[in-house]
Design an enzyme around this catalytic site. Structure first.
Site, PDB file in Angstrom:
ATOM      1  N   MET A 112      -1.687   9.071  12.088  1.00 58.31           N
ATOM      2  CA  MET A 112      -2.759   9.500  11.306  1.00 58.31           C
ATOM      3  C   MET A 112      -3.578  10.922  12.153  1.00 58.31           C
ATOM      4  SD  MET A 112      -4.371   5.712  10.697  1.00 58.31           S
ATOM      5  CE  MET A 112      -3.799   5.136  12.421  1.00 58.31           C
TER       6      MET A 112
ATOM      7  N   LYS B  54      -4.388   2.834   0.455  1.00 57.04           N
ATOM      8  CA  LYS B  54      -5.451   3.485   0.787  1.00 57.04           C
ATOM      9  C   LYS B  54      -5.134   5.120   0.983  1.00 57.04           C
ATOM     10  CE  LYS B  54      -5.995   0.153   3.715  1.00 57.04           C
ATOM     11  NZ  LYS B  54      -6.195  -0.423   4.794  1.00 57.04           N
TER      12      LYS B  54
ATOM     13  N   ASP C  28       0.987  -1.163  -0.034  1.00 60.82           N
ATOM     14  CA  ASP C  28      -0.116  -0.034  -0.109  1.00 60.82           C
ATOM     15  C   ASP C  28       0.874   1.191  -0.014  1.00 60.82           C
ATOM     16  OD1 ASP C  28       0.563   0.092   2.711  1.00 60.82           O
ATOM     17  OD2 ASP C  28      -1.196  -1.412   3.277  1.00 60.82           O
TER      18      ASP C  28
HETATM   19  N1  SAH Z   1       1.937   0.338  10.305  1.00 58.73           N
HETATM   20  C1  SAH Z   1       2.584   1.639  10.447  1.00 58.73           C
HETATM   21  C2  SAH Z   1       1.311   2.807  10.763  1.00 58.73           C
HETATM   22  C3  SAH Z   1       0.187   2.999   9.613  1.00 58.73           C
HETATM   23  S1  SAH Z   1      -0.925   4.191  10.109  1.00 58.73           S
HETATM   24  C4  SAH Z   1       3.763   1.803  11.367  1.00 58.73           C
HETATM   25  O1  SAH Z   1       3.717   0.962  12.175  1.00 58.73           O
HETATM   26  O2  SAH Z   1       4.451   2.596  11.250  1.00 58.73           O
HETATM   27  C5  SAH Z   1      -0.431   5.470   9.097  1.00 58.73           C
HETATM   28  C6  SAH Z   1       0.246   6.595   9.877  1.00 58.73           C
HETATM   29  O3  SAH Z   1       1.464   6.242  10.510  1.00 58.73           O
HETATM   30  C7  SAH Z   1       0.674   7.908   9.236  1.00 58.73           C
HETATM   31  O4  SAH Z   1      -0.620   8.582   9.262  1.00 58.73           O
HETATM   32  C8  SAH Z   1       1.509   8.440  10.061  1.00 58.73           C
HETATM   33  O5  SAH Z   1       1.137   9.162  11.275  1.00 58.73           O
HETATM   34  C9  SAH Z   1       2.214   7.320  10.400  1.00 58.73           C
HETATM   35  N2  SAH Z   1       3.723   7.030   9.478  1.00 58.73           N
HETATM   36  C10 SAH Z   1       3.807   5.948   8.789  1.00 58.73           C
HETATM   37  N3  SAH Z   1       4.947   6.172   8.142  1.00 58.73           N
HETATM   38  C11 SAH Z   1       5.459   7.368   8.629  1.00 58.73           C
HETATM   39  C12 SAH Z   1       6.795   8.133   8.279  1.00 58.73           C
HETATM   40  N4  SAH Z   1       7.599   7.618   7.348  1.00 58.73           N
HETATM   41  N5  SAH Z   1       6.752   9.236   8.763  1.00 58.73           N
HETATM   42  C13 SAH Z   1       5.923   9.863   9.564  1.00 58.73           C
HETATM   43  N6  SAH Z   1       4.835   9.074   9.757  1.00 58.73           N
HETATM   44  C14 SAH Z   1       4.516   7.923   9.260  1.00 58.73           C
END
Ligand code: SAH
Length: 493
Positions: free
Chosen positions: A383, A270, A248
């Site tokens: 998020m 998404k 994704d």
């Molecule tokens: N499973 C993922 C999170 C998914 S929810 C994890 O463990 O990181 C999606 C949210 O993760 C985004 O809205 C943001 O808040 C955060 N996120 C994911 N990758 C990011 C990145 N490289 N930099 C900053 N925020 C990130």
């Protein structure tokens, strides 16, 4: 490639060593390990060699080298201190096409002896073509450390079952998949933990199952926050052996580039408020692909079990009897913390870290605000970008000071990372009108104060620009924007 690597069978074959010093002793020991019949010519013997001769393992001719010694031997090693003799042996041997090694003199060798990592039946040989034996040894040491000693047992297991597997699975592809599953999965783990018999039992069961019904598998893999260097070894291995990649939006280009090239790629990204592929369809897709016998890599940003809906995906897999593995990844909070220089806990500032979702439902956030609004704890919002004003407002309303520091980390760990810092009171205004790009993580707490001191991902040049607000930052570059700086449009906006 200057040299052809080969592994030579010298079992029960006569091999000649000329010289009786400690080097000769080491070479003799090596040849003996490979089952050779070792004959050694030398007027005198050092202690190490004498032990081998006395023990009857090495045949000793107590005299100087004679050209006839080269008759009826399979290879020769010259280990004398006399360069003229070494040269003569090399020339005579090469004239007879007899493999010859002259210790410490690659120019006179027709073969060199590599540095060896021995996990019999697995052997790893390292050669630098004679250019740097020290380098070869260093590399060997790294391999020794990286490859569990029980790899040999794994090799032995594969050897024992080789014919049986060949008989049961005539198709090369399914055989390869079977072995990949065995050698990287729970059966290999059993071998590594010394449970040989159990491993053999499991392997037999697995083989029977594979014979009955070819089946796929799903790897639920955490792809980390963006920097491909943050992938785990296992994630990389599975990405490279999968037949299909289901990924994704959060998976970075750089990470995707490491997946198997000829794997089929399915994007199920998404966008916020725009679910491109509904979750239950993704779940079903994984089941269907696996049932077609495919190895499916379900690649997710960060960690699959942190706001990743990984749990729902494997529930469907379990319900449908599909095999799966879960590979953890570096979650955004950990990646952001490290790359923005914001420790999530710190003895002086914060004794706990809480990860929450800042996703808005009907314009509000259903969170236990009074438990979040505590000093001495760090709260990380995933998020939360859209709900940022609500977050700041609620935290203050439930007791946090307006001066509590807050950081926004945009596209953490990628070359496009940017960090915005401010306070709960100033942040909404500070970023209003700026185009902050997703994904962005929000970190609230006193630990954010450490960012200025600890950020290493920002170059000194960019820090200088960030401090006094002298000019716009370069787009695409890591960058820090401090609340104390005059408000200016972010270069990446
Ligand atoms: N499973 C993922 C999170 C998914 S929810 C994890 O463990 O990181 C999606 C949210 O993760 C985004 O809205 C943001 O808040 C955060 N996120 C994911 N990758 C990011 C990145 N490289 N930099 C900053 N925020 C990130």
């Amino acid at each position: 490639m200057d040299l052809l690597p080969i592994f030579m069978n010298v079992r029960h074959r006569p091999c000649l060593i000329v010289g009786g010093g400690e080097v000769a002793a080491r070479k003799a020991a090596l040849l003996l390990e490979a089952g050779a019949k070792v004959r050694l010519v030398s007027p005198a013997l050092a202690r190490g060699v004498r032990e081998l001769v006395d023990g009857g393992q090495v045949e000793w001719l107590e005299r100087r080298f004679e050209p006839t010694d080269l008759q009826d031997v399979s290879l020769v090693i010259a280990a004398t201190a006399d360069e003229a003799i070494n040269r003569q042996i090399s020339e005579l041997a090469q004239a007879r096409n007899l493999p010859v090694n002259v210790v410490d003199n690659p120019a006179l060798c027709s073969f060199t002896v590599p540095s060896i990592v021995d996990r019999s039946p697995i052997q790893i040989a390292v050669s630098t073509g004679g250019s740097s034996p020290v380098l070869a040894r260093l590399l060997r040491a790294r391999l020794e450390a990286a490859i569990p000693s029980s790899y040999g047992h794994l090799g032995a297991l594969a050897e024992r079952f080789r014919e049986a597997v060949k008989g049961a699975l005539p198709d090369v592809g399914s055989r390869r998949r079977f072995w990949e599953r065995v050698l990287t999965g729970p059966i290999a783990e059993l071998v590594f933990s010394g449970k040989q018999e159990q491993a053999e039992g499991e392997l037999a069961v697995e083989l029977e199952r594979a014979e009955r019904q070819p089946e796929g598998e799903v790897y639920l893999v955490g792809g980390g926050p963006g920097d491909p260097d943050l992938l785990t070894f296992r994630a990389l291995r599975l990405m490279q052996q999968a037949d299909v990649l289901v990924y994704d939006r959060l998976v970075s280009e750089e990470v995707l580039a490491l997946a198997r090239r000829d794997a089929e790629r399915i994007y199920v990204g998404k966008e916020r408020d725009n679910h491109a592929v509904p979750q239950d369809q993704i779940n079903q897709l994984l089941v269907d692909l696996a049932k077609q016998g495919k190895r499916v890599c379900r690649l997710k940003g960060g960690d699959p079990f942190v706001f990743g809906r990984g749990g729902e995906e494997i529930e469907t897999l379990t319900a449908n009897g599909v095999h799966f593995q879960v590979v953890p990844g570096i979650t955004a909070a950990l990646g952001s913390a490290a790359y923005a220089g914001i420790p999530l806990t710190h003895r002086d500032y914060s004794q706990a870290a809480v990860f929450v979702t800042g996703h808005l439902k009907d314009g509000s956030m259903d969170l236990n605000w009074s438990s979040l609004a505590h000093p001495n704890q760090t709260v990380v919002f995933y998020m939360g970008l859209k709900g940022l004003p609500v977050i700041c407002e609620q935290l203050v309303e439930h007791g946090l000071a307006g001066s509590t520091p807050i950081a926004l980390v945009q596209q953490a760990t990628t070359p496009r990372q940017r960090v915005f810092t401010g306070t709960l009171a100033t942040m909404p205004e500070l970023i209003a009108g700026k185009r902050i790009r997703p994904p962005t993580l929000i970190i609230v707490g006193d630990v954010v104060r450490l960012h200025d001191k600890l950020a290493w991902f920002t170059s000194p040049e960019e820090r200088r620009l960030g401090e006094v607000g002298s000019g716009a930052a370069v787009d695409g570059e890591p960058h820090t924007e401090a609340a104390s700086a005059p408000v200016r449009v972010a270069g990446g906006g």
